[in-house]
Design an enzyme around this catalytic site. Sequence first.
Site, PDB file in Angstrom:
ATOM      1  N   HIS A   1     -32.269   1.239-146.041  1.00 57.97           N
ATOM      2  CA  HIS A   1     -33.291   2.278-145.837  1.00 57.97           C
ATOM      3  C   HIS A   1     -32.918   3.244-144.717  1.00 57.97           C
ATOM      4  O   HIS A   1     -33.510   4.314-144.606  1.00 57.97           O
ATOM      5  CB  HIS A   1     -34.670   1.651-145.586  1.00 57.97           C
ATOM      6  CG  HIS A   1     -34.859   1.025-144.253  1.00 57.97           C
ATOM      7  ND1 HIS A   1     -34.811  -0.337-144.049  1.00 57.97           N
ATOM      8  CD2 HIS A   1     -35.125   1.559-143.041  1.00 57.97           C
ATOM      9  CE1 HIS A   1     -35.040  -0.593-142.774  1.00 57.97           C
ATOM     10  NE2 HIS A   1     -35.232   0.532-142.137  1.00 57.97           N
TER      11      HIS A   1
ATOM     12  N   ASP B   1     -31.784  -4.720-148.883  1.00 59.21           N
ATOM     13  CA  ASP B   1     -31.885  -3.664-147.869  1.00 59.21           C
ATOM     14  C   ASP B   1     -30.663  -3.662-146.949  1.00 59.21           C
ATOM     15  O   ASP B   1     -30.796  -3.530-145.728  1.00 59.21           O
ATOM     16  CB  ASP B   1     -33.174  -3.793-147.053  1.00 59.21           C
ATOM     17  CG  ASP B   1     -33.524  -2.498-146.318  1.00 59.21           C
ATOM     18  OD1 ASP B   1     -32.987  -1.440-146.701  1.00 59.21           O
ATOM     19  OD2 ASP B   1     -34.319  -2.552-145.367  1.00 59.21           O
TER      20      ASP B   1
ATOM     21  N   GLY C   1     -36.056   3.038-135.155  1.00 62.49           N
ATOM     22  CA  GLY C   1     -34.690   3.353-134.758  1.00 62.49           C
ATOM     23  C   GLY C   1     -33.824   2.128-134.584  1.00 62.49           C
ATOM     24  O   GLY C   1     -32.605   2.229-134.484  1.00 62.49           O
ATOM     25  N   ASN C   2     -34.448   0.942-134.522  1.00 62.61           N
ATOM     26  CA  ASN C   2     -33.686  -0.298-134.383  1.00 62.61           C
ATOM     27  C   ASN C   2     -33.178  -0.838-135.717  1.00 62.61           C
ATOM     28  O   ASN C   2     -32.361  -1.763-135.739  1.00 62.61           O
ATOM     29  CB  ASN C   2     -34.529  -1.397-133.731  1.00 62.61           C
ATOM     30  CG  ASN C   2     -34.510  -1.338-132.220  1.00 62.61           C
ATOM     31  OD1 ASN C   2     -35.527  -1.072-131.592  1.00 62.61           O
ATOM     32  ND2 ASN C   2     -33.360  -1.581-131.621  1.00 62.61           N
ATOM     33  N   SER C   3     -33.673  -0.327-136.825  1.00 67.55           N
ATOM     34  CA  SER C   3     -33.268  -0.868-138.121  1.00 67.55           C
ATOM     35  C   SER C   3     -31.757  -0.826-138.301  1.00 67.55           C
ATOM     36  O   SER C   3     -31.110   0.173-137.994  1.00 67.55           O
ATOM     37  CB  SER C   3     -33.917  -0.084-139.257  1.00 67.55           C
ATOM     38  OG  SER C   3     -35.154  -0.608-139.586  1.00 67.55           O
TER      39      SER C   3
ATOM     40  N   GLY D   1     -37.130 -14.073-165.814  1.00 67.43           N
ATOM     41  CA  GLY D   1     -38.110 -13.343-166.613  1.00 67.43           C
ATOM     42  C   GLY D   1     -39.500 -13.924-166.533  1.00 67.43           C
ATOM     43  O   GLY D   1     -40.216 -13.988-167.538  1.00 67.43           O
TER      44      GLY D   1
ATOM     45  N   ILE E   1     -44.568 -15.157-160.844  1.00 65.65           N
ATOM     46  CA  ILE E   1     -45.145 -16.380-160.295  1.00 65.65           C
ATOM     47  C   ILE E   1     -46.198 -16.069-159.231  1.00 65.65           C
ATOM     48  O   ILE E   1     -46.301 -14.951-158.738  1.00 65.65           O
ATOM     49  CB  ILE E   1     -44.057 -17.306-159.713  1.00 65.65           C
ATOM     50  CG1 ILE E   1     -43.097 -16.532-158.785  1.00 65.65           C
ATOM     51  CG2 ILE E   1     -43.267 -17.949-160.830  1.00 65.65           C
ATOM     52  CD1 ILE E   1     -43.540 -16.400-157.388  1.00 65.65           C
TER      53      ILE E   1
END
Length: 501
Positions: free
Chosen positions: A116, A151, A223-225, A281, A284
């Site tokens: 991201h 991610d 900003g830490n991502s 498929g 749950i």
Amino acid sequence: MKYAYGVTSALLLGGAALSLITGLPAGAQVAQNEQASATALVPRPGAPASFADLTQQLQPAVVNIAVRQRVEIKGPQAVGPFGALLPGGGAQSKLAEGVGSGFIISADGYIVTNNHVISLDREGQADEVTVRLSDGRQFKAQIVGRDTESDLAVLKIDAPGPLPFVKFGESAKARAGDWIIAIGNPFGLGGTVTSGIISSVSRNTGTGAYDRYIQTDASINSGNSGGPMFDMNGNVIGINNWIVAPAGGNIGIGFAIPSDTARPIVERLKNGQAIERGYLGISIQPMSDEISDSLGLPHDRGELVRLVQPNQPAANAGVRVGDIVLKVNNVPVTPDRTLSAIVSDIAPGTRIPLEVLRGGKTTTLYAVVAKRPSQQELARSLTPEAKPDPFAGPQGQGEGRAEAALGLRMLTVDSDIAAQLGVPGSTRGVVIAGVNPASDAANRGLQRRDIVVSANMTEIRSVEDLDKVVSAAKSAGRPTVTLQIMRPGQQGLVYIPVRIG
């Protein structure tokens, strides 16, 4: 970086760190770093006197990432006389900018960050990525690979000489209470170091297949991502990913992707390989304590099947809606190890056993795992068709034991009622014709037109069938029954425990 505002989330962007000394050959860097670790970085009981030595070693490998991406935004369509749509409205594009963090994992310039960070609209990818090192040098970066599901993303920069880098550690060895430090780019303030402890080593937040995070109280902000979480030996044991931030800033609840999860994905992305995940498929639902109690089952074990996609591995194996999956490939299904997480780690084409509980009996089914479709394909397959709502609400003629206990008015479904509800004529169960607003059923979200198809995993074909289940539950001293609900116009089933006494 992701934020959670109450029940909503947003991503958080962040930076990373490194442990080798710039300018030396990779082997010499490792040797010197290991020697320094042996003499100066041995953990001691209590709080460390200082993180300065460790930070000095790691900071050269932390990078700040700036991205520019042209994204489409939906604007209002101009409307002319008599409601005519005028040209020039609708979708527009604008140049978006973002910042985040990352860390170098090899001397030749491979960098790990969050997807991201380099994909501001969650679908496309940045048009321009700039990486700034701790010494101030800047480089244009190439996006080598990215994976939306986990991610994670891998970048590559070309520098004139070898770069300092850090290594992944083993997150499985991390324990709650261990000291950690994070280095990143919060709010664009590069080279920021924060410290804290691990709050939980396997936090399940209900956000998808990759839903086992390291939780920390170290300050992590926008900003830490993509930045690293280091243990006291200078190893990356987590990649900072998102935070809970009801006030828009750090409150001491941050989450990092464990290194054991990230490492194999990063390696495949670095080598240009596609990320393939297993798929059964099915949809749950976790087992709540109430559902477990109503069925007389142990807590924190298994997950309920609420939807089975036709012609997919689970359906071909004989899995049914209402089954409780206890084990997948001999691995117990628990809140810390969900069915989705287990299946995602299994290679497509693998034949695996599924241990399911059905009608109070355990049975083993065998499925051949398929390749997981993309998020867009999954969303399309699970989108229900809109159906008309002709049901005018017939009222029950009497009040049986179940109706009195549950606060509901119900009718047995026949072909005429099924036609009014817009469901197949073969549908059997009881339809809710009225809900007492003061009842527990109302508090749980039950509503008119809902069809009860089973109760406590017992098939319901009439109001009398439901009376028997409620009577049996009361006789057994169970305070709730779990209703399996079909909601016309929506795909799949939901399970709702309702108090009966």
